[in-house]
Design a protein around this motif. Structure first.
Motif, PDB file in Angstrom:
ATOM      1  N   HIS A 130      35.214 -26.858 -32.158  1.00 24.89           N
ATOM      2  CA  HIS A 130      35.281 -28.185 -32.751  1.00 24.89           C
ATOM      3  C   HIS A 130      36.642 -28.778 -32.402  1.00 24.89           C
ATOM      4  O   HIS A 130      37.668 -28.262 -32.827  1.00 24.89           O
ATOM      5  N   GLN A 131      36.616 -29.842 -31.629  1.00 16.46           N
ATOM      6  CA  GLN A 131      37.869 -30.430 -31.169  1.00 16.46           C
ATOM      7  C   GLN A 131      37.941 -31.898 -31.588  1.00 16.46           C
ATOM      8  O   GLN A 131      37.003 -32.659 -31.391  1.00 16.46           O
ATOM      9  N   THR A 132      39.086 -32.251 -32.177  1.00 17.50           N
ATOM     10  CA  THR A 132      39.379 -33.647 -32.486  1.00 17.50           C
ATOM     11  C   THR A 132      40.654 -33.999 -31.734  1.00 17.50           C
ATOM     12  O   THR A 132      41.255 -33.150 -31.063  1.00 17.50           O
ATOM     13  N   SER A 133      41.107 -35.236 -31.878  1.00 12.97           N
ATOM     14  CA  SER A 133      42.353 -35.631 -31.213  1.00 12.97           C
ATOM     15  C   SER A 133      43.553 -34.909 -31.823  1.00 12.97           C
ATOM     16  O   SER A 133      44.597 -34.797 -31.197  1.00 12.97           O
ATOM     17  N   GLU A 134      43.401 -34.395 -33.052  1.00 10.14           N
ATOM     18  CA  GLU A 134      44.518 -33.745 -33.740  1.00 10.14           C
ATOM     19  C   GLU A 134      44.359 -32.248 -33.928  1.00 10.14           C
ATOM     20  O   GLU A 134      45.332 -31.542 -34.161  1.00 10.14           O
ATOM     21  N   GLN A 135      43.125 -31.747 -33.893  1.00  6.32           N
ATOM     22  CA  GLN A 135      42.886 -30.334 -34.190  1.00  6.32           C
ATOM     23  C   GLN A 135      41.945 -29.683 -33.188  1.00  6.32           C
ATOM     24  O   GLN A 135      41.133 -30.358 -32.552  1.00  6.32           O
ATOM     25  N   TYR A 136      42.058 -28.357 -33.127  1.00  8.68           N
ATOM     26  CA  TYR A 136      41.173 -27.538 -32.295  1.00  8.68           C
ATOM     27  C   TYR A 136      40.788 -26.335 -33.142  1.00  8.68           C
ATOM     28  O   TYR A 136      41.633 -25.529 -33.506  1.00  8.68           O
ATOM     29  N   MET A 137      39.504 -26.249 -33.536  1.00  6.90           N
ATOM     30  CA  MET A 137      39.047 -25.155 -34.393  1.00  6.90           C
ATOM     31  C   MET A 137      37.890 -24.446 -33.727  1.00  6.90           C
ATOM     32  O   MET A 137      37.108 -25.072 -33.007  1.00  6.90           O
ATOM     33  N   ILE A 138      37.769 -23.148 -33.996  1.00  2.62           N
ATOM     34  CA  ILE A 138      36.617 -22.388 -33.522  1.00  2.62           C
ATOM     35  C   ILE A 138      35.999 -21.695 -34.727  1.00  2.62           C
ATOM     36  O   ILE A 138      36.681 -21.012 -35.483  1.00  2.62           O
ATOM     37  N   TYR A 139      34.690 -21.886 -34.898  1.00  4.34           N
ATOM     38  CA  TYR A 139      33.936 -21.254 -35.968  1.00  4.34           C
ATOM     39  C   TYR A 139      33.165 -20.082 -35.356  1.00  4.34           C
ATOM     40  O   TYR A 139      32.662 -20.179 -34.245  1.00  4.34           O
ATOM     41  N   HIS A 140      33.033 -18.996 -36.103  1.00  4.41           N
ATOM     42  CA  HIS A 140      32.364 -17.793 -35.621  1.00  4.41           C
ATOM     43  C   HIS A 140      31.096 -17.559 -36.428  1.00  4.41           C
ATOM     44  O   HIS A 140      31.112 -17.678 -37.646  1.00  4.41           O
ATOM     45  N   ALA A 141      30.016 -17.164 -35.763  1.00  2.00           N
ATOM     46  CA  ALA A 141      28.806 -16.757 -36.466  1.00  2.00           C
ATOM     47  C   ALA A 141      29.083 -15.429 -37.161  1.00  2.00           C
ATOM     48  O   ALA A 141      29.925 -14.649 -36.714  1.00  2.00           O
ATOM     49  N   ILE A 142      28.372 -15.154 -38.251  1.00  8.70           N
ATOM     50  CA  ILE A 142      28.640 -13.946 -39.031  1.00  8.70           C
ATOM     51  C   ILE A 142      28.047 -12.683 -38.421  1.00  8.70           C
ATOM     52  O   ILE A 142      28.424 -11.590 -38.779  1.00  8.70           O
ATOM     53  N   VAL A 143      27.086 -12.818 -37.514  1.00  3.89           N
ATOM     54  CA  VAL A 143      26.464 -11.649 -36.881  1.00  3.89           C
ATOM     55  C   VAL A 143      26.511 -11.809 -35.378  1.00  3.89           C
ATOM     56  O   VAL A 143      26.630 -12.920 -34.868  1.00  3.89           O
ATOM     57  N   PRO A 144      26.417 -10.716 -34.625  1.00  3.59           N
ATOM     58  CA  PRO A 144      26.449 -10.824 -33.161  1.00  3.59           C
ATOM     59  C   PRO A 144      25.234 -11.566 -32.611  1.00  3.59           C
ATOM     60  O   PRO A 144      24.184 -11.613 -33.248  1.00  3.59           O
ATOM     61  N   ALA A 145      25.393 -12.102 -31.429  1.00  8.66           N
ATOM     62  CA  ALA A 145      24.272 -12.730 -30.732  1.00  8.66           C
ATOM     63  C   ALA A 145      23.377 -11.629 -30.176  1.00  8.66           C
ATOM     64  O   ALA A 145      23.857 -10.639 -29.655  1.00  8.66           O
ATOM     65  N   ASN A 146      22.084 -11.819 -30.302  1.00  6.35           N
ATOM     66  CA  ASN A 146      21.123 -10.857 -29.778  1.00  6.35           C
ATOM     67  C   ASN A 146      20.039 -11.603 -29.030  1.00  6.35           C
ATOM     68  O   ASN A 146      19.829 -12.785 -29.242  1.00  6.35           O
ATOM     69  N   TYR A 147      19.329 -10.896 -28.195  1.00 11.27           N
ATOM     70  CA  TYR A 147      18.239 -11.487 -27.430  1.00 11.27           C
ATOM     71  C   TYR A 147      18.708 -12.669 -26.602  1.00 11.27           C
ATOM     72  O   TYR A 147      18.060 -13.685 -26.533  1.00 11.27           O
ATOM     73  N   VAL A 148      19.843 -12.564 -25.981  1.00 10.73           N
ATOM     74  CA  VAL A 148      20.347 -13.652 -25.146  1.00 10.73           C
ATOM     75  C   VAL A 148      19.626 -13.613 -23.805  1.00 10.73           C
ATOM     76  O   VAL A 148      19.599 -12.592 -23.136  1.00 10.73           O
ATOM     77  N   ILE A 149      19.007 -14.720 -23.441  1.00 10.34           N
ATOM     78  CA  ILE A 149      18.275 -14.816 -22.176  1.00 10.34           C
ATOM     79  C   ILE A 149      18.916 -15.916 -21.352  1.00 10.34           C
ATOM     80  O   ILE A 149      19.075 -17.037 -21.827  1.00 10.34           O
ATOM     81  N   VAL A 150      19.274 -15.609 -20.119  1.00 10.97           N
ATOM     82  CA  VAL A 150      19.792 -16.630 -19.223  1.00 10.97           C
ATOM     83  C   VAL A 150      18.656 -17.030 -18.296  1.00 10.97           C
ATOM     84  O   VAL A 150      18.136 -16.213 -17.545  1.00 10.97           O
ATOM     85  N   ARG A 151      18.230 -18.275 -18.394  1.00 10.39           N
ATOM     86  CA  ARG A 151      17.133 -18.802 -17.577  1.00 10.39           C
ATOM     87  C   ARG A 151      17.608 -18.990 -16.129  1.00 10.39           C
ATOM     88  O   ARG A 151      18.803 -19.164 -15.883  1.00 10.39           O
ATOM     89  N   PRO A 152      16.671 -19.017 -15.159  1.00 12.85           N
ATOM     90  CA  PRO A 152      17.037 -19.231 -13.750  1.00 12.85           C
ATOM     91  C   PRO A 152      17.819 -20.515 -13.517  1.00 12.85           C
ATOM     92  O   PRO A 152      18.634 -20.598 -12.617  1.00 12.85           O
ATOM     93  N   ASN A 153      17.597 -21.543 -14.361  1.00 10.95           N
ATOM     94  CA  ASN A 153      18.327 -22.802 -14.182  1.00 10.95           C
ATOM     95  C   ASN A 153      19.709 -22.779 -14.832  1.00 10.95           C
ATOM     96  O   ASN A 153      20.419 -23.768 -14.846  1.00 10.95           O
ATOM     97  N   GLY A 154      20.088 -21.621 -15.424  1.00 11.86           N
ATOM     98  CA  GLY A 154      21.405 -21.490 -16.018  1.00 11.86           C
ATOM     99  C   GLY A 154      21.445 -21.712 -17.511  1.00 11.86           C
ATOM    100  O   GLY A 154      22.446 -21.471 -18.159  1.00 11.86           O
ATOM    101  N   ASP A 155      20.345 -22.231 -18.098  1.00  9.14           N
ATOM    102  CA  ASP A 155      20.309 -22.423 -19.541  1.00  9.14           C
ATOM    103  C   ASP A 155      20.348 -21.072 -20.240  1.00  9.14           C
ATOM    104  O   ASP A 155      19.819 -20.087 -19.744  1.00  9.14           O
ATOM    105  N   VAL A 156      20.972 -21.036 -21.406  1.00  2.13           N
ATOM    106  CA  VAL A 156      21.055 -19.820 -22.200  1.00  2.13           C
ATOM    107  C   VAL A 156      20.167 -20.010 -23.419  1.00  2.13           C
ATOM    108  O   VAL A 156      20.232 -21.025 -24.091  1.00  2.13           O
ATOM    109  N   GLU A 157      19.316 -19.034 -23.678  1.00  2.20           N
ATOM    110  CA  GLU A 157      18.446 -19.074 -24.849  1.00  2.20           C
ATOM    111  C   GLU A 157      18.693 -17.846 -25.687  1.00  2.20           C
ATOM    112  O   GLU A 157      18.857 -16.763 -25.165  1.00  2.20           O
ATOM    113  N   ILE A 158      18.708 -18.034 -26.985  1.00  4.69           N
ATOM    114  CA  ILE A 158      18.855 -16.899 -27.889  1.00  4.69           C
ATOM    115  C   ILE A 158      17.581 -16.781 -28.696  1.00  4.69           C
ATOM    116  O   ILE A 158      17.076 -17.726 -29.214  1.00  4.69           O
TER     117      ILE A 158
END
Length: 158
Positions: A130-158
């Motif tokens: 999350h970026q504003t002109s004054e701040q830069y923040m990163i939020y983290h999900a509470i659990v790891p990502a699973n079932y990550v699929i990278v499509r042939p066109n480069g899209d990422v699906e979870i």
């Protein structure tokens, strides 16, 4: 190590051979939660065990229990429950922008006030930049990502 032990560990992964759940403390009909998964204890004759009852977003016995493919929204992330027989996973599905709209992994959305949100994966965690002109923040999900699929066109699906 005798030949039987070697064969058992050779056939089954170590994590499957040793249960992390102590069945001595499992009373038939009672529930418990471990790693966002809700279980119910049972006993059939002299055999004790547990069944998956669903996913538990609160990570304790309070609140809603999700069933297969149900989702739960928190402020910045959408989570889902995947149950496959004797396995279950509560995992992050996608990010959410400040108005609650889905922001897929690998995508960026900008708003008229200059705020920019980017959903991405880093070290098996889904994060929201999350970026504003004054701040830069990163939020983290509470659990790891699973079932990550990278499509042939480069899209990422979870």
């Amino acid at each position: 190590m005798n030949i039987v032990t070697f064969l058992l560990f050779g056939i089954f992964p170590l994590s499957a051979a040793i249960s992390p759940i102590n069945l001595e403390n499992c009373n038939p009909g009672s529930y418990f939660v471990e790693n966002y998964i809700k279980y119910q204890c049972y006993q059939s004759g002299s055999v004790k065990g547990y069944n998956i009852a669903g996913c538990q977003p609160s990570n304790d016995l309070t609140g809603v229990t999700l069933q297969q493919w149900e989702t739960h929204n928190e402020k910045w992330f959408k989570y889902h429950c995947v149950i496959d027989g004797t396995n279950a996973q509560y995992s992050v599905k996608t990010c959410l922008d400040p108005v609650g709209e889905v922001l897929p992994v690998g995508k960026t959305r900008s708003f008229p006030d200059g705020e920019t949100f980017t959903c991405f994966i880093e070290r098996n965690k889904v994060k929201l930049n999350h970026q504003t002109s004054e701040q830069y923040m990163i939020y983290h999900a509470i659990v790891p990502a699973n079932y990550v699929i990278v499509r042939p066109n480069g899209d990422v699906e979870i």
